[in-house]
Design a protein around this motif. Structure first.
Motif, PDB file in Angstrom:
ATOM      1  N   HIS A 264       0.822  -1.218   0.000  1.00 14.47           N
ATOM      2  CA  HIS A 264       0.000   0.000   0.000  1.00 14.47           C
ATOM      3  C   HIS A 264       0.857   1.270   0.000  1.00 14.47           C
ATOM      4  O   HIS A 264       0.341   2.357   0.267  1.00 14.47           O
ATOM      5  CB  HIS A 264      -0.997  -0.022   1.169  1.00 14.47           C
ATOM      6  CG  HIS A 264      -1.890  -1.215   1.090  1.00 14.47           C
ATOM      7  ND1 HIS A 264      -2.915  -1.305   0.179  1.00 14.47           N
ATOM      8  CD2 HIS A 264      -1.851  -2.393   1.743  1.00 14.47           C
ATOM      9  CE1 HIS A 264      -3.495  -2.486   0.296  1.00 14.47           C
ATOM     10  NE2 HIS A 264      -2.865  -3.169   1.235  1.00 14.47           N
ATOM     11  N   CYS A 274      -7.105   0.421  -5.513  1.00 14.71           N
ATOM     12  CA  CYS A 274      -6.627  -0.713  -4.722  1.00 14.71           C
ATOM     13  C   CYS A 274      -7.776  -1.251  -3.892  1.00 14.71           C
ATOM     14  O   CYS A 274      -8.746  -0.534  -3.615  1.00 14.71           O
ATOM     15  CB  CYS A 274      -5.489  -0.230  -3.829  1.00 14.71           C
ATOM     16  SG  CYS A 274      -4.840  -1.475  -2.720  1.00 14.71           S
ATOM     17  N   CYS A 276      -7.825  -1.589  -0.872  1.00 13.69           N
ATOM     18  CA  CYS A 276      -7.893  -0.860   0.405  1.00 13.69           C
ATOM     19  C   CYS A 276      -8.751   0.393   0.267  1.00 13.69           C
ATOM     20  O   CYS A 276      -9.047   1.062   1.253  1.00 13.69           O
ATOM     21  CB  CYS A 276      -6.496  -0.480   0.882  1.00 13.69           C
ATOM     22  SG  CYS A 276      -5.743   0.861  -0.061  1.00 13.69           S
ATOM     23  N   CYS A 281      -1.750   2.323  -5.164  1.00 15.45           N
ATOM     24  CA  CYS A 281      -0.934   1.431  -4.335  1.00 15.45           C
ATOM     25  C   CYS A 281      -0.194   0.437  -5.228  1.00 15.45           C
ATOM     26  O   CYS A 281      -0.706   0.015  -6.270  1.00 15.45           O
ATOM     27  CB  CYS A 281      -1.801   0.624  -3.388  1.00 15.45           C
ATOM     28  SG  CYS A 281      -2.726   1.601  -2.206  1.00 15.45           S
TER      29      CYS A 281
HETATM   30 ZN   LIG Z   1      -3.897  -0.093  -1.091  1.00 15.54          ZN
END
Ligand SMILES: [Zn+2]
Length: 421
Positions: A264, A274, A276, A281
């Protein structure tokens, strides 16, 4: 505070002192008894003179402390060293009493859990694995699975759970090693689980937890290429991109137990999305879901009827090997982003070695000469020897072995602390 002192004009001597308030690593070094024990365990077998020389201690201290370690059943004498001359008694060596304690190391995953039974000298005595459905589980269900896995690894060993001094577990996610809690893991349905407390309540054995990249790094430090290195990094490419770091011969854990999330770190402003939730990332260009996302297009698959990422990646790799240029480009592009990530690691930590590990290492495009050449190009070159990169494909058990090292280290600290008290 600074303003107060400088403005006060008070010339009385400072009582606040100066210098770092926390002890340095050398001041908080392990007791000498433990250093001797760990030297012998590291060598496998060592004569007292080797211990004296290696630790820079007097022969008298070595004799007294090894006698104590022998009396407490942690070391023993063996006739294991070759005679230097043809006459006289063979020299006596010291070795760890391997049966003095046993630990279990476990790697939990969303496909197969694995476990190893290890003795006090670090020898692996047994291993076991248990397939598991790829769904998020409640903590009780996960403990049920751990119970089955432990029974499997102990089966036939002549031991049961009450003979086990500690268990080490590695799992993916945010894992707080110091408290034994798991704020978040893709394996668990709920957040903020106090896994260590629940484990002790269920099995009556202490549990030591860490994230999976850290236990893999411990495996390298205890059993692999990292044994003879003070500073190295391990980068794992699996479902995500993880990293473990050994600095000054110790695993670096950071301050919040989050692990080093190389995946990340950002390699592109406003880049690809991503998992997340953020953009750009490294993982969004390198992880299996990222490659599978592009594979669907390259392989002309119906996006509404996609295979698993694993099957998709295998198909993509076969196409790349078979000469499909679109498939090759996807791996090459991922490789270029990997070279950026690795160059950043080198620039930040100056490790002696970076070990690339994980299931995705079967895709050799990810570590081709081109990727390594790009990595060197992106690193400041001042004429010194470049950081080495090695690929380690150890198989599934290496994670569990690293988790057993986590338990062994904790048990050793505990026993040596008790011996000192
Ligand atoms: Zn990420």
């Amino acid at each position: 505070m600074y303003d107060e002192i400088s403005a006060s004009g008070d010339e009385s001597p400072s009582v606040s002192g100066c210098g770092p308030l926390l002890p340095t690593a050398s001041a908080s070094a392990k007791p000498l008894r433990q250093q001797i024990f760990e030297h012998v365990r590291g060598a496998g077998r060592a004569a007292r003179t080797d211990v004296t020389r290696a630790l820079g201690i007097s022969a008298g201290s070595a004799t007294t402390l090894t006698a104590e370690l022998i009396a407490t059943g942690l070391l023993r004498e063996v006739e294991g060293l070759p005679r230097e001359t043809g006459r006289g008694r063979p020299p006596v060596a010291l070795e760890v009493v391997s049966e003095a304690c046993h630990v279990i190391g476990i790697k939990l995953s969303d496909e197969v859990h694995s476990a190893v039974l290890t003795d006090f000298s670090g020898q692996m005595l047994a291993d076991a694995s248990l397939p598991t459905p790829p769904t998020r589980k409640g903590l009780d269900d996960l403990l049920d699975e751990i119970g089955v896995l432990v029974a499997l690894v102990l089966n036939g060993s002549g031991k049961d759970m009450c003979d086990i001094a500690a268990v080490g577990i590695g799992l993916s996610g945010i894992v707080d090693h110091h408290t034994g809690t798991v704020p978040w893991s893709p394996l668990l349905a709920d957040r903020d689980m106090d896994v260590a407390t629940a484990f002790v309540a269920r099995f009556g054995v202490p549990l030591y937890l860490d994230n999976d990249a850290n236990v893999l790094t411990l495996a390298e430090l205890w059993f692999g290429a990292g044994r003879s290195m003070t500073d190295f990094a391990v980068v794992t490419i699996e479902h995500g991109v993880g990293m473990g770091l050994v600095l000054d011969n110790r695993l670096f854990r950071g301050s919040r137990g989050m692990g080093l999330e190389l995946g990340h770190t950002k390699v592109q402003l406003d880049g690809a999305l991503c998992r997340c939730g953020q953009r750009g990332c490294l993982e969004a260009y390198l992880a299996d879901y990222a490659l599978a996302r592009e594979a669907a297009t390259a392989l002309h698959r119906n996006p509404r009827n996609l295979q698993s990422p694993n099957a998709m990646l295998d198909a993509l790799f076969a196409q790349a090997k078979g000469g499909n240029e679109a498939a090759r480009t996807i791996f090459r592009r991922a490789g270029r982003y990997l070279s950026v990530g690795l160059a950043n690691v080198i620039q930040l930590f100056d490790p002696e070695l970076i070990i690339l590990s994980g299931e995705r290492m079967q895709y050799d495009y990810l570590y081709s000469d081109e990727v390594l050449a790009d990595m060197h190009k992106l690193t400041l070159n001042d004429g010194r020897k470049a950081c080495r990169v090695e690929i380690h494909a150890w198989g599934d058990l290496v994670w569990a072995r690293g988790a057993s090292a986590l338990a062994l280290a904790a048990v050793t600290d505990k026993i040596m602390g008790e011996a000192r008290a």
